[in-house]
Design a protein around this motif. Structure first.
Motif, PDB file in Angstrom:
ATOM      1  N   PHE A 228       0.678  -1.453   0.112  1.00 40.65           N
ATOM      2  CA  PHE A 228      -0.336  -0.162   0.222  1.00 40.65           C
ATOM      3  C   PHE A 228       0.962   1.529  -0.321  1.00 40.65           C
ATOM      4  N   PHE A 229       2.220   1.156   0.308  1.00 39.75           N
ATOM      5  CA  PHE A 229       3.463   2.390   0.294  1.00 39.75           C
ATOM      6  C   PHE A 229       3.993   2.399  -0.334  1.00 39.75           C
ATOM      7  N   MET A 230       4.684   1.356  -1.411  1.00 40.54           N
ATOM      8  CA  MET A 230       5.910   1.741  -1.830  1.00 40.54           C
ATOM      9  C   MET A 230       5.662   1.474  -3.263  1.00 40.54           C
ATOM     10  N   GLU A 231       6.292   3.025  -3.597  1.00 36.28           N
ATOM     11  CA  GLU A 231       5.886   3.294  -5.661  1.00 36.28           C
ATOM     12  C   GLU A 231       7.406   2.772  -6.348  1.00 36.28           C
ATOM     13  N   GLU A 232       6.990   2.187  -7.204  1.00 35.82           N
ATOM     14  CA  GLU A 232       8.392   2.270  -8.213  1.00 35.82           C
ATOM     15  C   GLU A 232       9.626   3.381  -8.398  1.00 35.82           C
ATOM     16  N   THR A 233      10.651   3.141  -8.897  1.00 36.61           N
ATOM     17  CA  THR A 233      12.002   3.710  -8.276  1.00 36.61           C
ATOM     18  C   THR A 233      12.593   4.406 -10.071  1.00 36.61           C
ATOM     19  N   ASN A 234      12.426   2.559 -10.712  1.00 34.86           N
ATOM     20  CA  ASN A 234      12.828   3.178 -12.285  1.00 34.86           C
ATOM     21  C   ASN A 234      11.804   4.026 -12.664  1.00 34.86           C
ATOM     22  N   TYR A 235      13.425   4.282 -13.679  1.00 31.29           N
ATOM     23  CA  TYR A 235      12.624   5.858 -14.314  1.00 31.29           C
ATOM     24  C   TYR A 235      13.613   5.912 -15.133  1.00 31.29           C
ATOM     25  N   ASP A 236      12.910   6.271 -16.372  1.00 29.79           N
ATOM     26  CA  ASP A 236      13.544   6.460 -18.225  1.00 29.79           C
ATOM     27  C   ASP A 236      13.726   8.132 -17.828  1.00 29.79           C
ATOM     28  N   ARG A 237      15.028   8.424 -17.264  1.00 30.87           N
ATOM     29  CA  ARG A 237      15.227  10.393 -17.477  1.00 30.87           C
ATOM     30  C   ARG A 237      15.021  10.188 -18.979  1.00 30.87           C
ATOM     31  N   LYS A 238      14.383  11.189 -19.129  1.00 29.35           N
ATOM     32  CA  LYS A 238      14.800  12.489 -20.116  1.00 29.35           C
ATOM     33  C   LYS A 238      14.818  13.987 -19.839  1.00 29.35           C
ATOM     34  N   LEU A 239      16.131  14.188 -20.640  1.00 28.96           N
ATOM     35  CA  LEU A 239      17.021  15.973 -20.045  1.00 28.96           C
ATOM     36  C   LEU A 239      16.205  16.323 -21.167  1.00 28.96           C
ATOM     37  N   LYS A 240      15.970  17.836 -21.093  1.00 25.87           N
ATOM     38  CA  LYS A 240      15.629  19.039 -22.368  1.00 25.87           C
ATOM     39  C   LYS A 240      17.098  20.169 -21.367  1.00 25.87           C
ATOM     40  N   VAL A 241      17.862  20.598 -23.175  1.00 29.47           N
ATOM     41  CA  VAL A 241      18.748  21.820 -22.415  1.00 29.47           C
ATOM     42  C   VAL A 241      17.738  22.943 -23.391  1.00 29.47           C
ATOM     43  N   ASP A 242      18.179  23.908 -23.204  1.00 30.28           N
ATOM     44  CA  ASP A 242      18.015  24.996 -23.363  1.00 30.28           C
ATOM     45  C   ASP A 242      18.732  24.881 -24.774  1.00 30.28           C
ATOM     46  N   ALA A 243      18.018  25.727 -25.914  1.00 32.07           N
ATOM     47  CA  ALA A 243      19.492  26.110 -27.399  1.00 32.07           C
ATOM     48  C   ALA A 243      19.550  27.430 -27.206  1.00 32.07           C
ATOM     49  N   THR A 244      19.424  27.992 -26.371  1.00 31.69           N
ATOM     50  CA  THR A 244      19.966  29.384 -26.433  1.00 31.69           C
ATOM     51  C   THR A 244      20.910  29.733 -25.170  1.00 31.69           C
ATOM     52  N   THR A 245      20.573  28.962 -23.990  1.00 32.90           N
ATOM     53  CA  THR A 245      21.923  28.698 -23.526  1.00 32.90           C
ATOM     54  C   THR A 245      22.468  27.865 -22.474  1.00 32.90           C
ATOM     55  N   GLY A 246      21.975  26.783 -23.287  1.00 34.14           N
ATOM     56  CA  GLY A 246      22.776  25.928 -23.038  1.00 34.14           C
ATOM     57  C   GLY A 246      22.627  24.837 -21.434  1.00 34.14           C
ATOM     58  N   GLU A 247      21.651  25.632 -21.299  1.00 35.91           N
ATOM     59  CA  GLU A 247      21.588  24.299 -20.045  1.00 35.91           C
ATOM     60  C   GLU A 247      19.822  23.807 -19.642  1.00 35.91           C
ATOM     61  N   VAL A 248      20.182  22.671 -18.473  1.00 38.20           N
ATOM     62  CA  VAL A 248      19.297  21.963 -18.567  1.00 38.20           C
ATOM     63  C   VAL A 248      18.316  22.581 -18.187  1.00 38.20           C
ATOM     64  N   ILE A 249      16.664  22.612 -18.156  1.00 39.77           N
ATOM     65  CA  ILE A 249      15.664  22.538 -17.703  1.00 39.77           C
ATOM     66  C   ILE A 249      15.136  21.922 -17.104  1.00 39.77           C
ATOM     67  N   THR A 250      15.244  22.437 -15.643  1.00 38.16           N
ATOM     68  CA  THR A 250      14.916  21.527 -14.665  1.00 38.16           C
ATOM     69  C   THR A 250      13.811  22.016 -14.164  1.00 38.16           C
ATOM     70  N   LEU A 251      12.812  20.886 -13.161  1.00 36.98           N
ATOM     71  CA  LEU A 251      11.529  21.034 -12.592  1.00 36.98           C
ATOM     72  C   LEU A 251      11.656  22.649 -11.493  1.00 36.98           C
TER      73      LEU A 251
END
Length: 582
Positions: A228-251
């Motif tokens: 009832f409390f454990m959830e999945e931690t498998n995650y396919d991470r996708k990163l977005k990079v700003d084309a202007t600054t070259g920085e990763v867009i994070t939450l």
């Protein structure tokens, strides 16, 4: 887009500290870089809220308790089992040796299953199967049945050996990882020591059979909690990079939920002044939404493709994230959310054998295994020494003695966990470049070298000379508690070095560890009987010292080894990413 991996990057080396500002006194101000880089998805485990993240940690620890307690509960009641069955003490110890062997072998089966179908269903199956198998041992009447029950118990419970370490690495950044893994190690050790404590009283009051029946009941309760409390931690991470600054867009840059991608290093090290704290607070409030607009070449962007192949360049002015909120409670209970779209089980099963080629992984397994050797020597002799003349402890009092290693485990937890993370950041800061190496954490093993050797002599030689029971219990506690150094150091060393293939690497570590444990468990009774307490534990003390001192060659030659094998490692990562495994 799918960018190319930098094959010249040295695995494990990271720029943990970024020097990009100056304080009022002229000193450079360092900021910790979040490694690995989080995405902009709120369901990314690295972005989970504190409540959600620590609930996941609690579930991992509950599973560890539920799977570990049945493996250790019998240690204080072995004489009772011998007295009520036809199985000798030597055969009982041999059976526990087989259990530890299959705790390692089982990882070759359940770890690939966890990667293919998700960690949550593997945790749940392991917990339920362990609870059911605990019902069997009280009905065993022969050595063959005893060995069979221990083999099955070890096989289905093997996930507790390597899966929790990977779950912790899913949830925490590099500079937090040792604390999380030490917390797992503390739970593992405390469960191993408290189980015989409770078992001794159960055996005296209800009989040794109820020791295993209560383990079955506890395992069933843990299963319900996890369901009832454990959830999945498998995650396919996708990163977005700003084309202007070259920085990763994070939450953080989108929703202000995490603040800046950087954390102030003084805050982590615990040395903030009130003025600095006030300034940082004002700055974070005014700049949180502009975190993605800086143009500095931040160090977390270096070799970003080595972290994940799912990197997409977007225009931040027009980019609209596809994420509309976190999963619902019922979605979190799904047994299929961690499942891979492609069937790659055969590749997951074969990958650990390729990781044997890396000396860092093999040495980590040796370090972890050596710590378990001393733990097994302690468990195999505790009832023998304390239950024999002149101490004549009852099984319940032998169980009480296990409160000593439990207490020392808690005390040493703060040294192995918090100090290891502190040391990693401090050395990166001391270098002046922000460079961090996996070997930086290993210096904490100096304490293990000193305390472990002393504890072995106090326990074994003290028993030979029949010193006061307090001296033995103190030595027993210190020896048992020291194991947390090896657990945290070996796991963090492997995960920090080969984060992209850490799951496969940990299988090798656990397999080596448990093979060593099996070998010692199989011969421990004869070792003590033939040499006697004095000579046996003097040899144990210096073997413990020699094993732990092997960290010095790794500190000096580890970077060279990692550099020599970088092309081999990144070739494996590249191959498995193209297959869709990571």
């Amino acid at each position: 887009m799918t960018a190319a991996i930098d094959f010249e990057a040295i695995p494990g080396n990271s720029h943990l500290v970024n020097f990009n500002e100056k304080k009022k006194d002229g000193d450079r101000q360092g900021k910790i870089v979040f490694i690995p880089t989080p995405s902009d998805d709120p369901d990314d485990p690295l972005n989970w809220t504190p409540l959600r993240k620590w609930t996941a940690v609690a579930c991992v620890l509950v599973y560890t308790l539920g799977a570990c307690i049945p493996t250790a509960a019998i240690y204080s009641v072995l004489p009772n089992i011998e007295a009520n069955t036809t199985i000798t003490l030597s055969e009982l110890n041999n059976g526990t040796g087989y259990m530890f062997l299959f705790l390692g072998i089982g990882c070759l089966v359940f770890q690939p299953l966890a990667l293919q179908y998700g960690k949550r269903p593997v945790y749940l199956f392991s917990m339920l199967a362990t609870a059911m198998i605990c019902v069997w041992p009280p009905y065993t009447k022969s050595n063959g049945e005893w060995i069979a029950s221990k083999i099955l118990q070890g096989f289905v419970g093997s996930s507790m050996e390597s899966l929790p370490e990977i779950s912790m690495s899913d949830l925490f950044f590099e500079h937090e990882r040792s604390f999380a893994l030490s917390l797992y190690g503390l739970t593992l050790l405390c469960a191993s020591f408290l189980a015989p404590f409770v078992a001794g009283f159960i055996s005296e009051g209800q009989g040794w059979e109820w020791v295993m029946w209560w383990c079955a009941i506890f395992g069933a309760v843990c299963f319900l909690f996890l369901f009832f409390f454990m959830e999945e931690t498998n995650y396919d991470r996708k990163l977005k990079v700003d084309a202007t600054t070259g920085e990763v867009i994070t939450l953080a840059s989108r929703q202000q939920q995490l603040g800046s991608v950087f954390t102030n290093i003084d805050e982590v090290m615990g040395h903030n002044s009130k003025a600095d704290q006030l300034g940082e607070k004002n700055e974070s409030q005014s700049n949180a939404m502009d975190a993605s607009s800086h143009t500095d070449d931040y160090t977390e962007n270096v070799n970003i493709v080595n972290q994940t192949s799912n990197v997409e360049v977007v225009n931040s002015n027009y980019y609209a994230p596809a994420y509309h909120g976190t999963k619902t409670y019922w979605q979190k209970l799904s047994l299929f959310s961690g499942r891979r779209k492609k069937f790659l089980l055969q590749h997951y099963a074969f990958a650990p054998f390729l990781m044997v080629r890396f000396p860092v992984v093999v040495w980590a397994g040796f370090l972890y295994g050596s710590s378990l050797v001393w733990f097994n020597v302690l468990n195999a002799t505790a009832a023998l020494i304390l239950g024999g003349s002149p101490y004549n402890f009852s099984s319940s009092i032998v169980g009480v003695a296990y409160l000593s290693p439990t207490t020392f485990s808690v005390i040493l937890f703060f040294m192995s966990g918090m100090c290891s993370d502190w040391l990693k950041v401090r050395i990166a800061l001391w270098r002046g470049t922000g460079l961090s190496k996996p070997e930086d954490r290993l210096w904490i093993l100096l304490l293990y070298c000193i305390l472990g050797c002393f504890a072995c002599i106090l326990w074994g030689v003290g028993a030979y000379y029949e010193i006061h029971w307090f001296g033995l219990v103190f030595g027993m506690g210190l020896l048992g508690g020291c194991g947390i150094f090896a657990i945290a150091s070996s796991a963090t060393y492997v995960v920090d070095t080969y984060k992209e293939l850490d799951t496969e690497a940990m299988v090798v570590v656990i397999l080596i560890r448990n093979c060593m444990s099996f070998a010692v468990s199989y011969g421990i009774t004869d070792w003590v009987t033939d040499l006697g307490y004095k000579r046996c534990f003097i040899s144990v003390a210096f073997l413990c010292l020699a094993a732990n001192l092997t960290f010095l060659p790794m500190v000096f030659f580890g970077p060279w080894i990692r550099n020599r094998q970088k092309h081999m490692y990144w070739s494996m990562v590249d191959k498995y990413r193209k297959l869709g495994m990571h």
